[in-house]
Design a protein around this motif. Structure first.
Motif, PDB file in Angstrom:
ATOM      1  N   ASP A 152     -69.168  40.642 -49.433  1.00  0.00           N
ATOM      2  CA  ASP A 152     -68.672  40.382 -50.789  1.00  0.00           C
ATOM      3  C   ASP A 152     -67.340  39.649 -50.759  1.00  0.00           C
ATOM      4  OD1 ASP A 152     -70.867  41.748 -51.698  1.00  0.00           O
ATOM      5  OD2 ASP A 152     -69.771  43.613 -52.091  1.00  0.00           O
ATOM      6  N   ARG A 153     -67.155  38.761 -51.724  1.00  0.00           N
ATOM      7  CA  ARG A 153     -65.867  38.087 -51.830  1.00  0.00           C
ATOM      8  C   ARG A 153     -64.818  39.051 -52.375  1.00  0.00           C
ATOM      9  NH1 ARG A 153     -68.682  35.392 -56.103  1.00  0.00           N
ATOM     10  NH2 ARG A 153     -67.825  35.800 -58.184  1.00  0.00           N
ATOM     11  N   ALA A 154     -63.578  38.724 -52.109  1.00  0.00           N
ATOM     12  CA  ALA A 154     -62.465  39.582 -52.508  1.00  0.00           C
ATOM     13  C   ALA A 154     -62.235  39.527 -54.010  1.00  0.00           C
ATOM     14  CB  ALA A 154     -61.201  39.154 -51.771  1.00  0.00           C
ATOM     15  N   THR A 155     -61.671  40.602 -54.546  1.00  0.00           N
ATOM     16  CA  THR A 155     -61.222  40.584 -55.936  1.00  0.00           C
ATOM     17  C   THR A 155     -60.118  39.546 -56.090  1.00  0.00           C
ATOM     18  OG1 THR A 155     -61.699  42.947 -56.070  1.00  0.00           O
ATOM     19  CG2 THR A 155     -60.345  41.998 -57.823  1.00  0.00           C
ATOM     20  N   MET A 156     -59.132  39.630 -55.216  1.00  0.00           N
ATOM     21  CA  MET A 156     -58.090  38.602 -55.069  1.00  0.00           C
ATOM     22  C   MET A 156     -57.842  38.457 -53.575  1.00  0.00           C
ATOM     23  SD  MET A 156     -55.450  39.698 -58.114  1.00  0.00           S
ATOM     24  CE  MET A 156     -55.543  41.441 -57.651  1.00  0.00           C
ATOM     25  N   GLY A 157     -57.485  37.271 -53.135  1.00  0.00           N
ATOM     26  CA  GLY A 157     -57.299  37.042 -51.709  1.00  0.00           C
ATOM     27  C   GLY A 157     -58.628  36.800 -51.027  1.00  0.00           C
ATOM     28  N   SER A 158     -58.800  37.374 -49.813  1.00  0.00           N
ATOM     29  CA  SER A 158     -59.992  37.070 -49.019  1.00  0.00           C
ATOM     30  C   SER A 158     -60.554  38.312 -48.346  1.00  0.00           C
ATOM     31  CB  SER A 158     -59.655  36.042 -47.927  1.00  0.00           C
ATOM     32  OG  SER A 158     -59.215  34.823 -48.479  1.00  0.00           O
TER      33      SER A 158
END
Length: 348
Positions: free
Chosen positions: A219-225
C-alpha cells in the motif's frame, strides 16, 4: 544442453571426486536423480539419498565425509546451496529465450520514456510521464500508472498493477497480479459510527534487487513513502500496509501481514502467516517463526521469536513443552489432592 562434470566444477570453482568426464543434461532433487542429472546436498537430513541416488553428480560441501558407498561423482564447493543456485542461473541464461519488441494491442501515454531493448506485451498500459529504464519486460495485462519511475532490467509479470508515483529501482522482479501502490487502509470514525476515508497521498518506493511475489500487495503511504529497501524478497500473498519500511535483504514468506507504520529491520527473516501489528519496530536480524503474532517492538538485534504473542524462541519452546505435559501435571495434582484428602480423613 550438455556439459561435462569437470566443466560444471570449473564454473562453480569446485573440485571433482570421481568420474569428471560424465555428461550432465539436467538438474534434479537428490532423491529423484537419474543418469545425466546433477543434484546437491546442503542439508544433512537428505544425506541418505546420496547413497541411493542415480544422479551422475552431486554438489556437496568441501568438508562433507560420506559414511556409506555411493556412485555419483562429487563436486566439492564452499556452499552447495549457493553453488547449485548459480548453476541454475547459468542454465537459465543459456536456455531462456527473452521476449523482445512490442505486441499489439498496447497503450503508451504521452511523455513516456522507455530505455532500449524493451518488451511490451499485449494489453499493457503505461500512464503519462512515466520513465522506465532499459531491458524492460512488461508482460500481458500489466498496468503502469502515471509518473511512475522504473529502473533497468525490470521484469513485470502478467496482471501486475503499479499505481501512480511508484518508484522502482534496478533489477526488480514483480510477479503475477501483485498490486503496488494501492490505497492504505485508512479510515477515520465518525460520530454516527460510520467511517470516512483518509486520503492516501503518498507513494511506494522499491529499491534495487527486490523480488515481489504473486498477489502480494504493497500500500502507498498516507503521507511520505512506503519503503522496500534493496535486496528484499517477498513471497506470494503478503500484505504490506501504508508507511511500512522493510530493511535491506529481509525475506518474508507467504501469507504474512505487516500493519501500517511498522519498521522491519535489515536481514530479518519472517516465516509464513506471521502478523505484525502497526507502529512497532523490529531490530536488524530478527527471525520470526511461522504463524507468530508480533505485538511489541523488538529492540535487541538477532533475536529469534515464535508464538502468539511472540516471545523469544527458547522461552516459547519451554512453554510449549509444559503445555504438552499439562494432562500429566493435572493428573499428578489430582492424585496429590486425593492423597491429601485420605490422610486428612485418617487423621480425624
Amino acid at each position: 544442453m550438455e556439459f561435462t562434470i569437470s566443466q560444471i566444477a570449473q564454473l562453480l570453482n569446485g573440485t571433482v571426486e570421481g568420474d569428471s568426464t560424465g555428461i550432465i543434461r539436467s538438474a534434479s532433487k537428490i532423491e529423484e536423480g537419474s543418469d545425466g542429472d546433477i543434484s546437491f546436498l546442503a542439508n544433512t537430513k537428505y544425506e541418505q539419498f546420496l547413497y541411493t541416488t542415480r544422479a551422475s553428480a552431486v554438489i556437496v560441501d568441501q568438508s562433507f565425509k560420506p559414511s556409506q558407498p555411493y556412485t555419483a561423482a562429487l563436486i566439492r564447493v564452499a556452499n552447495p546451496y549457493l553453488a547449485f543456485t548459480q548453476l541454475l542461473e547459468e542454465y537459465q541464461k543459456i536456455t531462456e529465450q527473452r521476449s523482445a519488441g512490442r505486441e499489439q494491442p498496447y497503450f503508451i501515454s504521452e511523455n513516456v520514456v522507455i530505455g532500449e531493448n524493451e518488451y511490451i506485451g499485449p494489453f499493457t498500459y503505461i500512464g503519462k510521464n512515466s520513465r522506465i529504464g532499459k531491458n524492460l519486460q512488461l508482460f500481458s495485462g500489466a498496468y503502469v500508472g502515471e509518473n511512475v519511475i522504473i529502473g533497468d532490467n525490470a521484469v513485470i509479470h502478467p496482471g501486475v498493477k503499479i499505481y501512480d508515483k511508484t518508484v522502482i529501482g534496478n533489477n526488480c522482479s514483480i510477479f503475477a497480479n501483485a498490486v503496488i501502490g494501492g490505497d492504505g487502509f485508512g479510515f477515520a470514525p465518525e460520530a454516527d459510527g460510520s467511517y470516512r476515508r483518509i486520503p492516501q497521498l503518498g507513494n511506494v518506493v522499491i529499491e534495487d534487487n527486490v523480488s515481489i511475489g504473486s498477489n502480494t500487495t504493497i500500500d502507498r503511504a498516507t503521507m511520505g513513502s512506503t519503503i522496500i529497501r534493496k535486496g528484499v524478497k517477498l513471497d506470494n500473498l503478503i500484505q504490506v500496509g501504508h508507511n511500512v519500511e522493510i530493511g535491506e535483504n529481509t525475506v518474508i514468506a507467504a501469507q504474512s501481514g505487516i500493519s501500517g507504520s511498522t519498521r522491519v529491520g535489515a536481514q530479518c527473516v519472517i516465516a509464513g502467516q506471521v502478523g505484525l501489528v502497526g507502529h512497532i519496530t523490529l531490530a536488524n536480524g530478527t527471525k520470526v517463526g511461522a504463524q507468530s503474532g508480533v505485538s511489541k517492538s523488538v529492540k535487541k538485534e538477532n533475536l529469534s521469536l515464535s508464538g502468539s504473542p511472540a516471545t523469544e524462541l527458547k522461552a516459547h519452546l519451554r512453554a510449549q513443552s509444559l503445555v504438552r505435559r499439562l494432562p500429566e501435571i493435572v493428573q499428578r495434582l489430582e492424585n496429590v489432592e486425593v492423597s491429601a484428602g485420605i490422610k486428612s480423613h485418617e487423621g480425624k
